[in-house]
Design a protein around this motif. Structure first.
Motif, PDB file in Angstrom:
ATOM      1  N   ARG A   1       0.835  -1.211   0.000  1.00 36.18           N
ATOM      2  CA  ARG A   1       0.000   0.000   0.000  1.00 36.18           C
ATOM      3  C   ARG A   1       0.864   1.253   0.000  1.00 36.18           C
ATOM      4  N   SER A   2       1.850   1.294   0.866  1.00 39.92           N
ATOM      5  CA  SER A   2       2.728   2.463   0.954  1.00 39.92           C
ATOM      6  C   SER A   2       3.491   2.690  -0.351  1.00 39.92           C
ATOM      7  N   ALA A   3       4.020   1.621  -0.940  1.00 33.23           N
ATOM      8  CA  ALA A   3       4.778   1.752  -2.194  1.00 33.23           C
ATOM      9  C   ALA A   3       3.885   2.271  -3.314  1.00 33.23           C
ATOM     10  N   VAL A   4       2.656   1.756  -3.390  1.00 31.74           N
ATOM     11  CA  VAL A   4       1.731   2.175  -4.452  1.00 31.74           C
ATOM     12  C   VAL A   4       1.285   3.623  -4.219  1.00 31.74           C
ATOM     13  N   GLN A   5       0.930   3.958  -2.991  1.00 33.03           N
ATOM     14  CA  GLN A   5       0.392   5.286  -2.719  1.00 33.03           C
ATOM     15  C   GLN A   5       1.454   6.374  -2.684  1.00 33.03           C
ATOM     16  N   ASN A   6       2.700   6.014  -2.399  1.00 30.65           N
ATOM     17  CA  ASN A   6       3.753   7.021  -2.300  1.00 30.65           C
ATOM     18  C   ASN A   6       4.710   7.032  -3.492  1.00 30.65           C
ATOM     19  N   GLY A   7       4.536   6.082  -4.401  1.00 31.83           N
ATOM     20  CA  GLY A   7       5.422   6.009  -5.555  1.00 31.83           C
ATOM     21  C   GLY A   7       5.099   7.071  -6.595  1.00 31.83           C
TER      22      GLY A   7
ATOM     23  N   HIS B   1      16.575  -3.716 -12.365  1.00 34.24           N
ATOM     24  CA  HIS B   1      16.625  -2.769 -11.255  1.00 34.24           C
ATOM     25  C   HIS B   1      17.773  -1.775 -11.405  1.00 34.24           C
ATOM     26  N   ARG B   2      18.724  -2.068 -12.273  1.00 31.70           N
ATOM     27  CA  ARG B   2      19.872  -1.175 -12.492  1.00 31.70           C
ATOM     28  C   ARG B   2      19.596  -0.157 -13.595  1.00 31.70           C
ATOM     29  N   GLN B   3      18.953  -0.626 -14.663  1.00 30.19           N
ATOM     30  CA  GLN B   3      18.666   0.257 -15.791  1.00 30.19           C
ATOM     31  C   GLN B   3      17.418  -0.258 -16.491  1.00 30.19           C
ATOM     32  N   ALA B   4      16.517   0.668 -16.791  1.00 30.35           N
ATOM     33  CA  ALA B   4      15.279   0.280 -17.471  1.00 30.35           C
ATOM     34  C   ALA B   4      15.607  -0.254 -18.863  1.00 30.35           C
TER      35      ALA B   4
ATOM     36  N   VAL C   1       2.788  -4.177 -22.928  1.00 30.03           N
ATOM     37  CA  VAL C   1       2.323  -3.254 -21.900  1.00 30.03           C
ATOM     38  C   VAL C   1       2.164  -3.944 -20.548  1.00 30.03           C
ATOM     39  N   THR C   2       1.834  -5.228 -20.542  1.00 29.26           N
ATOM     40  CA  THR C   2       1.733  -5.948 -19.263  1.00 29.26           C
ATOM     41  C   THR C   2       3.096  -5.993 -18.583  1.00 29.26           C
ATOM     42  N   ALA C   3       4.157  -6.215 -19.354  1.00 30.99           N
ATOM     43  CA  ALA C   3       5.514  -6.201 -18.793  1.00 30.99           C
ATOM     44  C   ALA C   3       5.883  -4.804 -18.306  1.00 30.99           C
ATOM     45  N   LYS C   4       5.435  -3.758 -19.016  1.00 31.57           N
ATOM     46  CA  LYS C   4       5.713  -2.382 -18.577  1.00 31.57           C
ATOM     47  C   LYS C   4       5.041  -2.098 -17.235  1.00 31.57           C
ATOM     48  N   ILE C   5       3.801  -2.556 -17.088  1.00 28.48           N
ATOM     49  CA  ILE C   5       3.086  -2.365 -15.824  1.00 28.48           C
ATOM     50  C   ILE C   5       3.781  -3.157 -14.712  1.00 28.48           C
ATOM     51  N   LEU C   6       4.134  -4.416 -14.994  1.00 27.62           N
ATOM     52  CA  LEU C   6       4.817  -5.255 -14.007  1.00 27.62           C
ATOM     53  C   LEU C   6       6.165  -4.654 -13.622  1.00 27.62           C
ATOM     54  N   TYR C   7       6.916  -4.177 -14.597  1.00 26.87           N
ATOM     55  CA  TYR C   7       8.207  -3.534 -14.329  1.00 26.87           C
ATOM     56  C   TYR C   7       8.013  -2.365 -13.358  1.00 26.87           C
ATOM     57  N   HIS C   8       7.035  -1.510 -13.647  1.00 27.54           N
ATOM     58  CA  HIS C   8       6.798  -0.344 -12.794  1.00 27.54           C
ATOM     59  C   HIS C   8       6.379  -0.771 -11.384  1.00 27.54           C
ATOM     60  N   LEU C   9       5.514  -1.777 -11.287  1.00 26.30           N
ATOM     61  CA  LEU C   9       5.084  -2.277  -9.983  1.00 26.30           C
ATOM     62  C   LEU C   9       6.280  -2.775  -9.179  1.00 26.30           C
ATOM     63  N   ILE C  10       7.108  -3.598  -9.789  1.00 27.12           N
ATOM     64  CA  ILE C  10       8.276  -4.120  -9.069  1.00 27.12           C
ATOM     65  C   ILE C  10       9.219  -2.982  -8.698  1.00 27.12           C
ATOM     66  N   ASP C  11       9.409  -2.029  -9.598  1.00 27.18           N
ATOM     67  CA  ASP C  11      10.265  -0.880  -9.326  1.00 27.18           C
ATOM     68  C   ASP C  11       9.793  -0.098  -8.094  1.00 27.18           C
ATOM     69  N   VAL C  12       8.493   0.200  -8.003  1.00 26.83           N
ATOM     70  CA  VAL C  12       8.005   0.956  -6.837  1.00 26.83           C
ATOM     71  C   VAL C  12       8.048   0.109  -5.575  1.00 26.83           C
ATOM     72  N   LEU C  13       7.858  -1.199  -5.699  1.00 27.84           N
ATOM     73  CA  LEU C  13       7.975  -2.063  -4.527  1.00 27.84           C
ATOM     74  C   LEU C  13       9.408  -2.107  -4.014  1.00 27.84           C
ATOM     75  N   LEU C  14      10.367  -2.214  -4.928  1.00 31.25           N
ATOM     76  CA  LEU C  14      11.788  -2.245  -4.518  1.00 31.25           C
ATOM     77  C   LEU C  14      12.199  -0.916  -3.905  1.00 31.25           C
ATOM     78  N   LYS C  15      11.747   0.187  -4.471  1.00 31.98           N
ATOM     79  CA  LYS C  15      12.090   1.498  -3.929  1.00 31.98           C
ATOM     80  C   LYS C  15      11.376   1.766  -2.608  1.00 31.98           C
ATOM     81  N   GLY C  16      10.197   1.133  -2.434  1.00 33.03           N
ATOM     82  CA  GLY C  16       9.417   1.341  -1.224  1.00 33.03           C
ATOM     83  C   GLY C  16       9.760   0.396  -0.099  1.00 33.03           C
TER      84      GLY C  16
END
Length: 190
Positions: free
Chosen positions: A11-17, A153-156, A174-189
């Motif tokens: 929740r925090s990663a999604v809402q604050n990303g 995680h090092r370079q898009a 586009v599904t991979a783009k969405i998944l990439y972004h989700l994982i990116d915000v989870l890792l950063k969060g």
């Protein structure tokens, strides 16, 4: 890790990303999807494989449940939840929507707003076989490990290299783009 702690982190990663915003109005058709987390022995994400229908542009592609916004839909969130019920038999009352991951455009002029939710699994999946051939629950750990193994995680990566293989299928586009972004915000969060 405790389920409630996991939900709090997601929740925090999604809402604050930081998420991609919508495109200019009128250029894209409004659509939405919902990426559902489920908690079994481990955290999993629900994916569908589109049906193998001759002439269907997305035949056999991996996707999140969703579709086009109808005039009766109040919002793209409403669209995602309606499509989830229509495609998979999952009632909106059994999904806690955590927020939006932002907007992702396709090469065929669709703007997809991706929503994130948690499904409590109070009903069985009863998917529409005219639209869906299979349903996958893929462990989040597997997807994150693959993301790191491919060094996303090092370079898009460019869209041609942005793929997530799983068993006998490939998540791309586009599904991979969405998944990439989700994982990116989870890792950063965290």
């Amino acid at each position: 890790m405790d389920k409630n702690k996991c939900i709090s982190i997601i929740r925090s990663a999604v809402q604050n990303g930081s998420h991609p915003g919508p495109p200019d109005d009128g250029l894209f058709q409004s659509t939405s999807v919902i990426a559902l987390f489920v908690f079994n022995k481990e955290i999993e994400l629900v994916f569908i494989q589109k049906a193998d229908v001759k002439g269907y542009p997305w035949a056999n592609q991996m996707a999140f449940p969703g579709g086009h916004k109808d005039k009766k839909d109040l919002s793209t969130k409403d669209t995602a939840l309606r499509e989830l019920t229509e495609e998979m038999g999952i009632n909106r009352e059994n999904v806690e929507v955590l927020g939006s991951l932002g907007h992702f455009q396709t090469i065929n002029s669709k703007d997809i707003e991706a929503w994130i939710g948690i499904w409590n699994q109070k009903e069985a999946i009863n998917y529409d076989r005219s639209e869906i051939s299979r349903v996958f629950q893929i462990p989040l750990k597997y997807l994150i490990d693959l993301h790191k193994e491919k060094e996303f995680h090092r370079q898009a990566p460019n869209v041609m290299h942005l793929t997530y293989p799983y068993e006998d299928v490939l998540i791309w586009g586009v599904t991979a783009k969405i998944l990439y972004h989700l994982i990116d915000v989870l890792l950063k969060g965290g």
